[in-house]
Write a protein that holds these residues in place. Structure first.
Motif, short mmCIF file in Angstrom:
data_model
loop_
_atom_site.label_atom_id
_atom_site.label_comp_id
_atom_site.label_asym_id
_atom_site.label_seq_id
_atom_site.Cartn_x
_atom_site.Cartn_y
_atom_site.Cartn_z
N ALA A 5 -31.67 -31.14 -11.87
CA ALA A 5 -30.55 -30.21 -11.96
C ALA A 5 -29.32 -30.87 -11.37
O ALA A 5 -29.36 -31.41 -10.27
N LYS A 6 -28.21 -30.89 -12.12
CA LYS A 6 -26.98 -31.50 -11.64
C LYS A 6 -25.81 -31.05 -12.50
O LYS A 6 -25.99 -30.60 -13.64
N VAL A 7 -24.64 -31.18 -11.97
CA VAL A 7 -23.42 -30.96 -12.73
C VAL A 7 -23.16 -32.24 -13.51
O VAL A 7 -23.21 -33.33 -12.95
N VAL A 8 -22.90 -32.11 -14.82
CA VAL A 8 -22.74 -33.31 -15.64
C VAL A 8 -21.32 -33.50 -16.17
O VAL A 8 -21.00 -34.54 -16.72
N GLY A 9 -20.45 -32.50 -16.02
CA GLY A 9 -19.08 -32.66 -16.49
C GLY A 9 -18.45 -31.32 -16.81
O GLY A 9 -19.06 -30.26 -16.68
N LEU A 10 -17.22 -31.38 -17.26
CA LEU A 10 -16.47 -30.19 -17.63
C LEU A 10 -17.01 -29.63 -18.93
O LEU A 10 -17.15 -30.36 -19.92
N GLY A 11 -17.31 -28.33 -18.96
CA GLY A 11 -17.82 -27.70 -20.17
C GLY A 11 -16.71 -27.32 -21.13
O GLY A 11 -16.74 -27.69 -22.30
N HIS A 12 -15.73 -26.58 -20.65
CA HIS A 12 -14.56 -26.22 -21.45
C HIS A 12 -13.50 -25.61 -20.55
O HIS A 12 -13.76 -25.31 -19.40
N ILE A 13 -12.32 -25.41 -21.10
CA ILE A 13 -11.21 -24.77 -20.41
C ILE A 13 -10.87 -23.51 -21.19
O ILE A 13 -10.69 -23.57 -22.41
N ALA A 14 -10.79 -22.37 -20.51
CA ALA A 14 -10.48 -21.10 -21.17
C ALA A 14 -9.03 -20.72 -20.92
O ALA A 14 -8.54 -20.85 -19.80
N ILE A 15 -8.38 -20.23 -21.98
CA ILE A 15 -6.98 -19.82 -21.90
C ILE A 15 -6.85 -18.43 -22.51
O ILE A 15 -7.29 -18.20 -23.63
N PHE A 16 -6.26 -17.48 -21.77
CA PHE A 16 -5.97 -16.16 -22.30
C PHE A 16 -4.67 -16.22 -23.08
O PHE A 16 -3.68 -16.77 -22.61
N VAL A 17 -4.67 -15.65 -24.29
CA VAL A 17 -3.47 -15.65 -25.13
C VAL A 17 -3.25 -14.26 -25.73
O VAL A 17 -4.19 -13.48 -25.85
N LYS A 18 -2.01 -13.98 -26.09
CA LYS A 18 -1.68 -12.70 -26.71
C LYS A 18 -1.81 -12.74 -28.22
O LYS A 18 -2.08 -11.72 -28.85
N ASP A 19 -1.60 -13.90 -28.83
CA ASP A 19 -1.62 -14.03 -30.29
C ASP A 19 -2.52 -15.22 -30.65
O ASP A 19 -2.11 -16.37 -30.51
N LEU A 20 -3.73 -14.94 -31.11
CA LEU A 20 -4.72 -15.97 -31.38
C LEU A 20 -4.22 -16.96 -32.43
O LEU A 20 -4.31 -18.18 -32.24
N GLU A 21 -3.71 -16.48 -33.53
CA GLU A 21 -3.28 -17.37 -34.62
C GLU A 21 -2.14 -18.28 -34.18
O GLU A 21 -2.13 -19.46 -34.52
N ARG A 22 -1.19 -17.74 -33.43
CA ARG A 22 -0.08 -18.55 -32.93
C ARG A 22 -0.60 -19.68 -32.04
O ARG A 22 -0.17 -20.83 -32.15
N SER A 23 -1.55 -19.36 -31.16
CA SER A 23 -2.11 -20.37 -30.27
C SER A 23 -2.95 -21.40 -31.02
O SER A 23 -2.88 -22.59 -30.74
#
Length: 132
Positions: free
Chosen positions: A7-25
């Motif tokens: 068991a170990k940490v192997v790296g960054l999984g993902h970065i989450a960003i909250f947005v108001k307009d999905l298509e624009r982002s």
């Protein structure tokens, strides 16, 4: 877990960003070179999309109801690039990066060029070009 799988940490999984307009982002991050890989409906409205560029994975969470950033927000996320001057000039010409944003030179890591700019919902993005 087997003895050969520790068991170990192997790296960054993902970065989450909250947005108001999905298509624009999604359009914004596609212009930076990301590709949409998955999309899901979100309970209570909105949606979630995953985008990838190299080993960087973004989770774009559509939150049309968000009015302020929750506590613990990360200051920025950084994406490694090559040819930063040409890339930034192209993105400025497209209106993706504001003209006043400037590429800087840093001495860390044996020499780096970087730039900070904003995404469509005010998220801070950094490009990092290792010169060595």
């Amino acid at each position: 877990m087997s003895a050969d799988k520790k068991a170990k940490v192997v790296g960054l999984g993902h970065i989450a960003i909250f947005v108001k307009d999905l298509e624009r982002s999604l359009d914004f991050y596609k212009k930076l070179g990301f590709a949409e890989t998955q999309r899901f409906a979100r309970n209570g409205g909105g949606g979630i999309a995953f985008m990838e560029c190299g080993t960087c994975i973004l989770e774009i969470i559509n939150r049309p109801d968000i009015t302020e950033r929750p506590a613990g927000v990360v200051d920025h996320f950084c994406v490694e690039v090559t040819g930063i001057d040409e890339l930034v000039a192209d993105l400025k010409a497209q209106g993706v990066i504001k003209e006043e944003a400037k590429v800087g030179d840093l001495t860390m890591f044996g020499g780096v060029k970087n730039i900070f700019f904003e995404g469509p919902d005010g998220e801070r993005v950094e490009f990092f070009d290792f010169l060595k």
